[in-house]
Design a protein around this motif. Structure first.
Motif, PDB file in Angstrom:
ATOM      1  N   GLY A 168      -8.400  15.894   2.045  1.00  0.00           N
ATOM      2  CA  GLY A 168      -8.481  16.401   3.413  1.00  0.00           C
ATOM      3  C   GLY A 168      -9.024  17.809   3.541  1.00  0.00           C
ATOM      4  O   GLY A 168      -9.179  18.318   4.649  1.00  0.00           O
ATOM      5  N   VAL A 169      -9.309  18.480   2.407  1.00  0.00           N
ATOM      6  CA  VAL A 169      -9.840  19.844   2.455  1.00  0.00           C
ATOM      7  C   VAL A 169     -11.345  19.785   2.675  1.00  0.00           C
ATOM      8  O   VAL A 169     -12.060  19.051   1.981  1.00  0.00           O
ATOM      9  N   SER A 170     -11.830  20.563   3.624  1.00  0.00           N
ATOM     10  CA  SER A 170     -13.269  20.654   3.872  1.00  0.00           C
ATOM     11  C   SER A 170     -13.623  22.106   4.152  1.00  0.00           C
ATOM     12  O   SER A 170     -12.753  22.932   4.425  1.00  0.00           O
ATOM     13  N   ARG A 171     -14.900  22.410   4.059  1.00  0.00           N
ATOM     14  CA  ARG A 171     -15.336  23.781   4.312  1.00  0.00           C
ATOM     15  C   ARG A 171     -15.132  24.136   5.783  1.00  0.00           C
ATOM     16  O   ARG A 171     -15.388  23.337   6.677  1.00  0.00           O
ATOM     17  N   GLN A 172     -14.657  25.373   6.011  1.00  0.00           N
ATOM     18  CA  GLN A 172     -14.398  25.835   7.364  1.00  0.00           C
ATOM     19  C   GLN A 172     -14.992  27.235   7.533  1.00  0.00           C
ATOM     20  O   GLN A 172     -14.856  28.074   6.660  1.00  0.00           O
ATOM     21  N   ARG A 173     -15.621  27.462   8.644  1.00  0.00           N
ATOM     22  CA  ARG A 173     -16.089  28.801   8.976  1.00  0.00           C
ATOM     23  C   ARG A 173     -15.307  29.282  10.195  1.00  0.00           C
ATOM     24  O   ARG A 173     -15.119  28.550  11.164  1.00  0.00           O
ATOM     25  N   HIS A 174     -14.874  30.536  10.131  1.00  0.00           N
ATOM     26  CA  HIS A 174     -14.032  31.065  11.201  1.00  0.00           C
ATOM     27  C   HIS A 174     -14.674  32.307  11.813  1.00  0.00           C
ATOM     28  O   HIS A 174     -15.187  33.175  11.090  1.00  0.00           O
ATOM     29  N   ALA A 175     -14.627  32.396  13.117  1.00  0.00           N
ATOM     30  CA  ALA A 175     -15.185  33.551  13.819  1.00  0.00           C
ATOM     31  C   ALA A 175     -14.497  34.827  13.338  1.00  0.00           C
ATOM     32  O   ALA A 175     -13.282  34.857  13.119  1.00  0.00           O
ATOM     33  N   GLY A 176     -15.292  35.876  13.169  1.00  0.00           N
ATOM     34  CA  GLY A 176     -14.751  37.166  12.757  1.00  0.00           C
ATOM     35  C   GLY A 176     -14.549  37.311  11.265  1.00  0.00           C
ATOM     36  O   GLY A 176     -13.997  38.318  10.813  1.00  0.00           O
ATOM     37  N   THR A 177     -14.973  36.317  10.486  1.00  0.00           N
ATOM     38  CA  THR A 177     -14.850  36.377   9.030  1.00  0.00           C
ATOM     39  C   THR A 177     -16.227  36.235   8.394  1.00  0.00           C
ATOM     40  O   THR A 177     -17.181  35.753   9.021  1.00  0.00           O
ATOM     41  N   ASP A 178     -16.325  36.640   7.143  1.00  0.00           N
ATOM     42  CA  ASP A 178     -17.538  36.449   6.354  1.00  0.00           C
ATOM     43  C   ASP A 178     -17.219  35.571   5.163  1.00  0.00           C
ATOM     44  O   ASP A 178     -16.100  35.604   4.616  1.00  0.00           O
ATOM     45  N   ASP A 179     -18.194  34.799   4.726  1.00  0.00           N
ATOM     46  CA  ASP A 179     -18.013  33.925   3.582  1.00  0.00           C
ATOM     47  C   ASP A 179     -18.206  34.723   2.297  1.00  0.00           C
ATOM     48  O   ASP A 179     -19.209  35.426   2.125  1.00  0.00           O
ATOM     49  N   LEU A 180     -17.255  34.621   1.384  1.00  0.00           N
ATOM     50  CA  LEU A 180     -17.294  35.398   0.154  1.00  0.00           C
ATOM     51  C   LEU A 180     -18.528  35.083  -0.681  1.00  0.00           C
ATOM     52  O   LEU A 180     -19.213  35.995  -1.165  1.00  0.00           O
ATOM     53  N   VAL A 181     -18.835  33.809  -0.875  1.00  0.00           N
ATOM     54  CA  VAL A 181     -19.982  33.436  -1.705  1.00  0.00           C
ATOM     55  C   VAL A 181     -21.278  33.977  -1.108  1.00  0.00           C
ATOM     56  O   VAL A 181     -22.151  34.488  -1.835  1.00  0.00           O
ATOM     57  N   GLU A 182     -21.419  33.910   0.212  1.00  0.00           N
ATOM     58  CA  GLU A 182     -22.613  34.451   0.856  1.00  0.00           C
ATOM     59  C   GLU A 182     -22.666  35.965   0.690  1.00  0.00           C
ATOM     60  O   GLU A 182     -23.754  36.543   0.509  1.00  0.00           O
ATOM     61  N   PHE A 183     -21.531  36.612   0.773  1.00  0.00           N
ATOM     62  CA  PHE A 183     -21.455  38.055   0.548  1.00  0.00           C
ATOM     63  C   PHE A 183     -21.994  38.404  -0.829  1.00  0.00           C
ATOM     64  O   PHE A 183     -22.734  39.378  -1.003  1.00  0.00           O
TER      65      PHE A 183
END
Length: 548
Positions: A168-183
């Motif tokens: 049940g785990v899937s990738r999630q993007r949340h407003a006001g946060t940055d993705d670590l891998v993209e960073f």
């Protein structure tokens, strides 16, 4: 023959002379020494994913650059709200490279606990699993000191996505946060400016469990970290070409030192499996064939109780230590019977940056004939362990009192709490709150936590002794003993017991078992059989929850 016949010995209250002057003054230098020795060697293994040391170095460089670009300054705090994932190690190194202090947060913390930890530490950056941000942190961060939130996924750094852990785990993007891998990708190849870390700089804040009040942030310094990492490295007899299995949670001092810091100091690969799930751990042991680990005896017992466990699961190990939860003589014997290995006791606290005593490698811990307690070892090098009375004065050998430790592993104090520091660390020595004694050869025996002592009709009853007797019953898997109010005795002894799979025993049988083996004031008057005893994430049984 004494265990010390082959060792220089300063006396019954002290560990060996200061022969463990660290080669490195800080944790970052310790990592870089391992990097220089074997740059292409594996640093972290996570299911089918691998980070080499040079890849770990590059990724932590990129994150350090990103932190500095965002305004992170020397001494700032970065909080990690993660399970046992490679990102945890990346964040630790990056924080040090940026001159900061890492704050390790229990991933089981809910909103109230997370709010307190972020406010108390004043963390400016939070790195959280996407799932934990969604469930907890999103409502906490707006009122905190956090200015930058990086989210990451347990699905990163590996491709298996085991359904036993990640259903049940899937990738999630949340407003006001940055993705670590993209960073990290955005700054790939960049290096932060050189940083000088002093031995007394704080490496990380580790929060006590708060059993006697609000949690306190222990300030574990770089001096603490490199000392204790070397103690383990030089005393646990690591196998060349082996690896460290991360069975303990990384946020805990056992994981920070007994897993991460050791992997830097040895250097050896660190094997991670997200969180403790017995069957997943058993599979990982067969796949990665680690040679060393340290964890709570309750975790090992959970593996042994798995229907798929065989001796082969531990066939690769050359050194196994246990800490964080008391071991009974019965559990020690059972461990050897199931694995063929001697489990070695270790004893320490958050405030001693893990070990203050260790059982010498290859030496079975003695059992005290009076209390039946298994020794937790002898003082580690350069460490003074004392047994003191209520007046703070040293007690004679064999007498029971509070355990006090002084040495290079004792923390500088509690973050922002000078009064608590003065009370619990007078003169720089830690008053542990544990009650025990020392025998004539220097072996330390823990009787119990000072606050857990039961006063039954004026007699002292230590829960550990009753628990050890219950553990001798063939049907008992685990036991916890507490004091409960009693109109006649003031307090009386109550036991909670879980049974082995397929075994049966009535409360009356268990009471009779203890009554035959203990003084009349000690045996439990009440026994409750339950499926599972409540525990912390590190495997310590939560007696306070059983008191009701």
């Amino acid at each position: 023959m004494s265990v010390y016949d082959e060792r220089p010995w300063l006396g019954l209250y002290a560990g060996e002379p200061a022969d463990l002057e660290p080669e490195h003054t800080d944790g970052l230098a310790m990592f870089r020494a391992g990097l220089a020795a074997d740059p292409t060697g594996d640093a972290v293994r996570y299911f089918d994913g691998v980070l080499t040391r040079e890849e770990l170095d590059a990724q932590s460089d990129a994150l350090a650059v990103a932190l500095l670009d965002s305004g992170f300054e020397r001494g700032d705090r970065l909080a990690v709200y993660l399970q046992n994932v490679p990102q945890f190690v990346v964040c630790l190194l990056a924080t040090w490279k940026a001159g900061g202090v890492m704050v390790s947060i229990n991933p089981m913390s809910r909103a109230r606990e997370l709010t307190y930890l972020l406010q108390d530490s004043g963390a400016r950056v939070l790195v959280a699993l996407e799932t934990l941000y969604d469930e907890v942190a999103r409502d906490v961060v707006p009122g905190s000191s956090v200015e930058l939130v990086l989210t990451t996924s347990e699905l990163d750094y590996q491709t298996r996505h085991d359904p036993r852990l990640f259903a049940g785990v899937s990738r999630q993007r949340h407003a006001g946060t940055d993705d670590l891998v993209e960073f990290l990708e955005a700054r790939r190849g960049q290096r932060p400016p050189p940083v000088e870390l002093a031995p007394d700089d704080v490496a990380f804040l580790t929060y006590t469990s708060g059993t006697t009040g609000v949690p306190k942030g222990a300030m574990n310094t770089h001096r603490n970290v490199v000392f204790t990492a070397r103690v383990y490295r030089d005393r646990a007899r690591f196998a060349r070409g082996g690896s460290v299995f991360g069975i303990a949670p990384l946020f805990h001092i056992t994981g920070l030192i007994g897993h991460i810091a050791i992997s830097f100091a040895a250097p050896l690969p660190l094997v991670l499996a997200y969180r403790f799930e017995p069957q997943v751990v058993l599979d990982a042991l067969l796949e990665h064939r680690p040679t060393y680990t340290i964890g709570a005896i309750t975790a090992f017992n959970a593996l042994f109780n798995s229907p798929d466990f065989t001796e082969d699961h531990f066939a690769s190990f050359t050194s196994v230590y246990s800490g964080g939860a008391a071991i009974s003589p019965t559990a020690e014997r059972a461990f050897k019977a199931r694995t063929g290995l001697q489990v070695h006791n270790a004893y320490g606290l958050t405030e001693t940056t893990s070990p203050m005593t260790l059982t010498p490698f290859g030496a079975p811990s003695p059992v005290d004939p009076t209390s039946g307690a298994l020794s937790v070892g002898v003082p580690v090098p350069s460490t003074v362990v004392r047994i003191v009375g209520e007046d703070g004065e040293d007690l004679p050998l064999g007498e029971v009192g509070e355990i006090v430790a002084d040495g290079p592993q004792v923390v500088a104090g509690y973050w922002g709490k000078p009064e608590e520091t003065a009370a619990n660390l007078p003169g720089g020595a830690l008053r542990s709150g544990d009650v025990g004694f020392m025998d004539p050869e220097g072996w330390i025996f823990i009787v119990d936590r000072k606050k857990d002592m039961i006063n039954a009709s004026g007699y002292k009853v230590w829960p550990r002794e009753v628990e050890d007797v219950l553990a001798e019953h063939e049907a008992v898997r685990e036991a916890a003993v507490v004091g409960v109010p009693d109109e006649v005795r003031g307090e009386t002894v109550k036991a909670f017991v879980s049974l082995k799979a397929g075994a049966s025993a009535t409360p009356e049988e268990l009471i009779a078992h203890c009554k035959e083996r203990m003084a009349a004031y000690k045996y439990p008057r009440q026994v409750v059989v339950i499926d599972e005893l409540p525990k912390t994430v590190t495997g310590k049984i939560l007696r306070r929850e059983l008191r009701g």
